[in-house]
Design a protein around this motif. Structure first.
Motif, PDB file in Angstrom:
ATOM      1  N   ALA A  41       5.085   4.936 -15.771  1.00  0.00           N
ATOM      2  CA  ALA A  41       4.256   4.446 -14.836  1.00  0.00           C
ATOM      3  C   ALA A  41       5.029   4.049 -13.739  1.00  0.00           C
ATOM      4  O   ALA A  41       4.676   4.596 -12.455  1.00  0.00           O
ATOM      5  CB  ALA A  41       3.529   3.095 -15.318  1.00  0.00           C
ATOM      6  N   HIS A  42       6.201   3.498 -13.646  1.00  0.00           N
ATOM      7  CA  HIS A  42       7.163   3.404 -12.539  1.00  0.00           C
ATOM      8  C   HIS A  42       7.387   4.651 -11.733  1.00  0.00           C
ATOM      9  O   HIS A  42       7.610   4.789 -10.584  1.00  0.00           O
ATOM     10  CB  HIS A  42       8.486   2.328 -12.914  1.00  0.00           C
ATOM     11  N   SER A  43       7.722   5.435 -12.724  1.00  0.00           N
ATOM     12  CA  SER A  43       8.445   6.951 -12.101  1.00  0.00           C
ATOM     13  C   SER A  43       7.253   7.798 -11.410  1.00  0.00           C
ATOM     14  O   SER A  43       7.705   8.406 -10.826  1.00  0.00           O
ATOM     15  CB  SER A  43       9.144   7.471 -13.286  1.00  0.00           C
ATOM     16  N   TRP A  44       6.250   7.616 -12.306  1.00  0.00           N
ATOM     17  CA  TRP A  44       5.390   9.043 -11.780  1.00  0.00           C
ATOM     18  C   TRP A  44       4.022   8.171 -11.202  1.00  0.00           C
ATOM     19  O   TRP A  44       3.072   9.187 -10.371  1.00  0.00           O
ATOM     20  CB  TRP A  44       4.913   9.741 -12.939  1.00  0.00           C
ATOM     21  N   ALA A  45       3.582   7.075 -11.507  1.00  0.00           N
ATOM     22  CA  ALA A  45       2.297   6.760 -11.102  1.00  0.00           C
ATOM     23  C   ALA A  45       2.128   6.863  -9.614  1.00  0.00           C
ATOM     24  O   ALA A  45       0.822   7.372  -8.985  1.00  0.00           O
ATOM     25  CB  ALA A  45       1.955   5.199 -11.266  1.00  0.00           C
ATOM     26  N   GLY A  46       2.971   6.473  -8.580  1.00  0.00           N
ATOM     27  CA  GLY A  46       2.891   6.639  -7.494  1.00  0.00           C
ATOM     28  C   GLY A  46       2.514   8.140  -6.949  1.00  0.00           C
ATOM     29  O   GLY A  46       2.101   8.404  -5.664  1.00  0.00           O
ATOM     30  N   CYS A  76      -0.896  -1.401  -9.545  1.00  0.00           N
ATOM     31  CA  CYS A  76       0.070  -2.041  -8.329  1.00  0.00           C
ATOM     32  C   CYS A  76       0.083  -0.637  -7.309  1.00  0.00           C
ATOM     33  O   CYS A  76      -0.101  -0.850  -6.307  1.00  0.00           O
ATOM     34  CB  CYS A  76       1.323  -2.136  -8.567  1.00  0.00           C
ATOM     35  N   GLU A  77       0.217   0.645  -8.048  1.00  0.00           N
ATOM     36  CA  GLU A  77       0.297   1.844  -7.195  1.00  0.00           C
ATOM     37  C   GLU A  77      -1.024   2.216  -6.583  1.00  0.00           C
ATOM     38  O   GLU A  77      -1.045   2.641  -5.617  1.00  0.00           O
ATOM     39  CB  GLU A  77       0.756   2.959  -8.118  1.00  0.00           C
ATOM     40  N   ILE A  78      -2.059   1.778  -7.248  1.00  0.00           N
ATOM     41  CA  ILE A  78      -3.330   1.802  -6.754  1.00  0.00           C
ATOM     42  C   ILE A  78      -3.451   0.931  -5.489  1.00  0.00           C
ATOM     43  O   ILE A  78      -4.173   1.403  -4.334  1.00  0.00           O
ATOM     44  CB  ILE A  78      -4.605   1.446  -7.663  1.00  0.00           C
ATOM     45  N   ARG A  79      -3.082  -0.195  -5.676  1.00  0.00           N
ATOM     46  CA  ARG A  79      -3.387  -1.224  -4.641  1.00  0.00           C
ATOM     47  C   ARG A  79      -2.526  -0.787  -3.405  1.00  0.00           C
ATOM     48  O   ARG A  79      -2.758  -0.967  -2.133  1.00  0.00           O
ATOM     49  CB  ARG A  79      -2.916  -2.631  -5.046  1.00  0.00           C
ATOM     50  N   PHE A  80      -1.101  -0.163  -3.637  1.00  0.00           N
ATOM     51  CA  PHE A  80      -0.417   0.392  -2.595  1.00  0.00           C
ATOM     52  C   PHE A  80      -0.949   1.026  -1.711  1.00  0.00           C
ATOM     53  O   PHE A  80      -1.010   1.173  -0.543  1.00  0.00           O
ATOM     54  CB  PHE A  80       0.820   0.799  -3.138  1.00  0.00           C
ATOM     55  N   ALA A  81      -1.796   2.089  -2.397  1.00  0.00           N
ATOM     56  CA  ALA A  81      -2.376   3.472  -2.000  1.00  0.00           C
ATOM     57  C   ALA A  81      -3.592   2.797  -1.011  1.00  0.00           C
ATOM     58  O   ALA A  81      -4.055   3.707  -0.077  1.00  0.00           O
ATOM     59  CB  ALA A  81      -2.877   4.501  -2.818  1.00  0.00           C
ATOM     60  N   ASN A  82      -4.196   1.800  -1.300  1.00  0.00           N
ATOM     61  CA  ASN A  82      -5.191   0.946  -0.540  1.00  0.00           C
ATOM     62  C   ASN A  82      -4.705   0.317   0.688  1.00  0.00           C
ATOM     63  O   ASN A  82      -5.494  -0.767   0.867  1.00  0.00           O
ATOM     64  CB  ASN A  82      -6.272   0.337  -1.593  1.00  0.00           C
ATOM     65  N   GLY A  83      -3.523   0.683   0.961  1.00  0.00           N
ATOM     66  CA  GLY A  83      -3.127  -0.191   1.931  1.00  0.00           C
ATOM     67  C   GLY A  83      -3.815  -0.787   3.115  1.00  0.00           C
ATOM     68  O   GLY A  83      -3.286  -1.902   3.857  1.00  0.00           O
ATOM     69  N   GLY A  84      -4.652  -0.106   3.603  1.00  0.00           N
ATOM     70  CA  GLY A  84      -5.653  -0.534   4.725  1.00  0.00           C
ATOM     71  C   GLY A  84      -5.704   0.514   5.874  1.00  0.00           C
ATOM     72  O   GLY A  84      -5.105   1.767   5.668  1.00  0.00           O
ATOM     73  N   GLY A  85      -6.572   0.331   6.789  1.00  0.00           N
ATOM     74  CA  GLY A  85      -6.744   1.299   7.837  1.00  0.00           C
ATOM     75  C   GLY A  85      -7.344   2.773   7.314  1.00  0.00           C
ATOM     76  O   GLY A  85      -8.162   2.510   6.280  1.00  0.00           O
ATOM     77  N   GLU A  86      -7.191   3.530   8.007  1.00  0.00           N
ATOM     78  CA  GLU A  86      -7.541   5.078   7.681  1.00  0.00           C
ATOM     79  C   GLU A  86      -7.137   5.265   6.365  1.00  0.00           C
ATOM     80  O   GLU A  86      -7.777   6.444   5.584  1.00  0.00           O
ATOM     81  CB  GLU A  86      -7.175   6.082   8.772  1.00  0.00           C
ATOM     82  N   ALA A  87      -5.871   5.067   5.780  1.00  0.00           N
ATOM     83  CA  ALA A  87      -5.324   5.297   4.305  1.00  0.00           C
ATOM     84  C   ALA A  87      -6.026   4.705   3.426  1.00  0.00           C
ATOM     85  O   ALA A  87      -5.947   4.978   2.042  1.00  0.00           O
ATOM     86  CB  ALA A  87      -3.964   4.821   4.411  1.00  0.00           C
ATOM     87  N   SER A  88      -7.242   3.602   3.605  1.00  0.00           N
ATOM     88  CA  SER A  88      -7.804   2.924   2.490  1.00  0.00           C
ATOM     89  C   SER A  88      -8.515   4.013   1.677  1.00  0.00           C
ATOM     90  O   SER A  88      -9.047   4.953   1.934  1.00  0.00           O
ATOM     91  CB  SER A  88      -8.761   1.955   3.058  1.00  0.00           C
ATOM     92  N   LEU A  89      -8.627   3.612   0.361  1.00  0.00           N
ATOM     93  CA  LEU A  89      -9.223   4.299  -0.680  1.00  0.00           C
ATOM     94  C   LEU A  89     -10.611   4.260  -0.550  1.00  0.00           C
ATOM     95  O   LEU A  89     -11.106   3.011  -0.152  1.00  0.00           O
ATOM     96  CB  LEU A  89      -8.852   4.212  -1.888  1.00  0.00           C
ATOM     97  N   PRO A  90     -11.778   5.193  -0.914  1.00  0.00           N
ATOM     98  CA  PRO A  90     -13.073   4.966  -1.240  1.00  0.00           C
ATOM     99  C   PRO A  90     -13.669   3.883  -1.779  1.00  0.00           C
ATOM    100  O   PRO A  90     -13.132   3.915  -3.026  1.00  0.00           O
ATOM    101  CB  PRO A  90     -13.564   6.375  -1.446  1.00  0.00           C
ATOM    102  N   ALA A  91     -14.081   2.812  -1.187  1.00  0.00           N
ATOM    103  CA  ALA A  91     -14.287   1.647  -1.964  1.00  0.00           C
ATOM    104  C   ALA A  91     -15.282   1.806  -3.102  1.00  0.00           C
ATOM    105  O   ALA A  91     -15.201   1.056  -4.028  1.00  0.00           O
ATOM    106  CB  ALA A  91     -14.895   0.737  -0.815  1.00  0.00           C
ATOM    107  N   ASP A  92     -16.473   2.762  -2.962  1.00  0.00           N
ATOM    108  CA  ASP A  92     -17.407   3.097  -4.039  1.00  0.00           C
ATOM    109  C   ASP A  92     -16.544   3.533  -5.318  1.00  0.00           C
ATOM    110  O   ASP A  92     -16.890   3.043  -6.459  1.00  0.00           O
ATOM    111  CB  ASP A  92     -18.365   3.653  -3.650  1.00  0.00           C
ATOM    112  N   VAL A  93     -15.699   4.348  -5.171  1.00  0.00           N
ATOM    113  CA  VAL A  93     -14.761   4.838  -6.202  1.00  0.00           C
ATOM    114  C   VAL A  93     -14.084   4.047  -6.828  1.00  0.00           C
ATOM    115  O   VAL A  93     -13.999   3.738  -8.371  1.00  0.00           O
ATOM    116  CB  VAL A  93     -14.314   6.278  -5.748  1.00  0.00           C
ATOM    117  N   LEU A  94     -13.165   3.196  -5.923  1.00  0.00           N
ATOM    118  CA  LEU A  94     -12.402   2.223  -6.486  1.00  0.00           C
ATOM    119  C   LEU A  94     -12.651   1.135  -7.213  1.00  0.00           C
ATOM    120  O   LEU A  94     -12.323   1.068  -8.439  1.00  0.00           O
ATOM    121  CB  LEU A  94     -11.431   1.724  -5.033  1.00  0.00           C
ATOM    122  N   TRP A  95     -13.775   0.566  -6.861  1.00  0.00           N
ATOM    123  CA  TRP A  95     -14.437  -0.517  -7.481  1.00  0.00           C
ATOM    124  C   TRP A  95     -15.401  -0.007  -8.615  1.00  0.00           C
ATOM    125  O   TRP A  95     -15.401  -0.893  -9.652  1.00  0.00           O
ATOM    126  CB  TRP A  95     -15.294  -1.501  -6.383  1.00  0.00           C
TER     127      TRP A  95
END
Length: 250
Positions: A41-46, A76-95
């Motif tokens: 997970a630490h090596s590849w999830a990101g 954690c990597e999912i949340r990092f990827a959802n850092g905010g702004g234009e880079a945020s992940l699609p909320a409907d899929v995430l939740w």
């Protein structure tokens, strides 16, 4: 659907040169070194979020990796990827994927821990997260009473201590209409007092507590009633209050 996501993640890891063996995982780069799921997970999830996929497919792949490895670090990597702004992940899929895992009849500790210490403890995200995983659906939970919905509600309520009282109170009150959720509401109230970032209003919480249909000898029930009646909001904000309650109730 989760099984399909898990298999997709397994294929993706194989493409990275990582495969599962009897005692763990190995990579093509170091075939003699057995890795734990946590190390994978630490090596590849990101790396999932560097794939040439649209954001929704990246989220699906990441949750498949969570299903496969069952490691908190993937969240954690999912949340990092959802850092905010234009880079945020699609909320409907995430939740939507959070809700699916909370409803599944399998261990969800990584998911609930993620909600508790990451999404709920951060007041910048707790309202949205709580609303998405339960607040929006609590009326449907109470009306339909399906085992999957009840499972999700119980899991969210029990880790909702850090969510602001103004955000969760109505959900707690609605959940009170269903006795099957009373023990989970109690767990939420108890966590709301004991968590470092726990939040509640003593008078309102005491009113809910008095209406719970749970055994009178439930562990910590008397102590929680005592501290709330005394007007205490949080264990850490009132040092010694809980110990006093224990002595008074013994």
């Amino acid at each position: 659907m989760e099984m399909q996501a898990e298999e997709a993640a397994r294929r993706w890891l194989a493409g990275q040169g990582v495969s599962q063996v009897r005692d763990g995982w190995v990579s093509d780069e170091e075939p003699d070194a057995v890795l734990t799921a946590n190390q994978v997970a630490h090596s590849w999830a990101g790396e999932v979020f560097a794939e040439d996929l649209d954001a929704a497919d990246q989220v699906r792949l990441a949750f498949g990796l969570l299903d496969l490895l069952d490691e908190y670090w993937v969240t954690c990597e999912i949340r990092f990827a959802n850092g905010g702004g234009e880079a945020s992940l699609p909320a409907d899929v995430l939740w939507g994927h959070y809700r699916q895992r909370l409803e599944a009849d399998r261990d969800a500790e990584a998911v609930t821990y993620s909600l508790w210490v990451d999404w709920f403890e951060d007041h910048g995200t707790s309202a949205t997260a709580f609303t998405e995983v339960l607040g929006n659906d609590i009326d449907r939970v109470v009306a339909e009473r399906s085992e999957a919905l009840l499972r999700r509600a119980r899991r969210v309520l029990e880790c909702s201590g850090p969510v602001r009282w103004t955000v969760k109170e109505l959900t707690y009150r609605t959940a009170m209409r269903l006795p099957a959720l009373h023990s989970a509401v109690f767990g939420g109230l108890l966590a709301s007092f004991h968590d470092v970032y726990g939040d509640l209003e003593p008078a309102a919480a005491l009113t809910l507590l008095s209406r719970l249909e749970i055994p009178t000898n439930t562990q910590h029930l008397a102590e929680l009633r005592h501290v709330l009646a005394a007007g205490h909001k949080n264990h850490y904000g009132s040092p010694g209050a809980w110990d006093n309650a224990v002595r008074s109730c013994s």
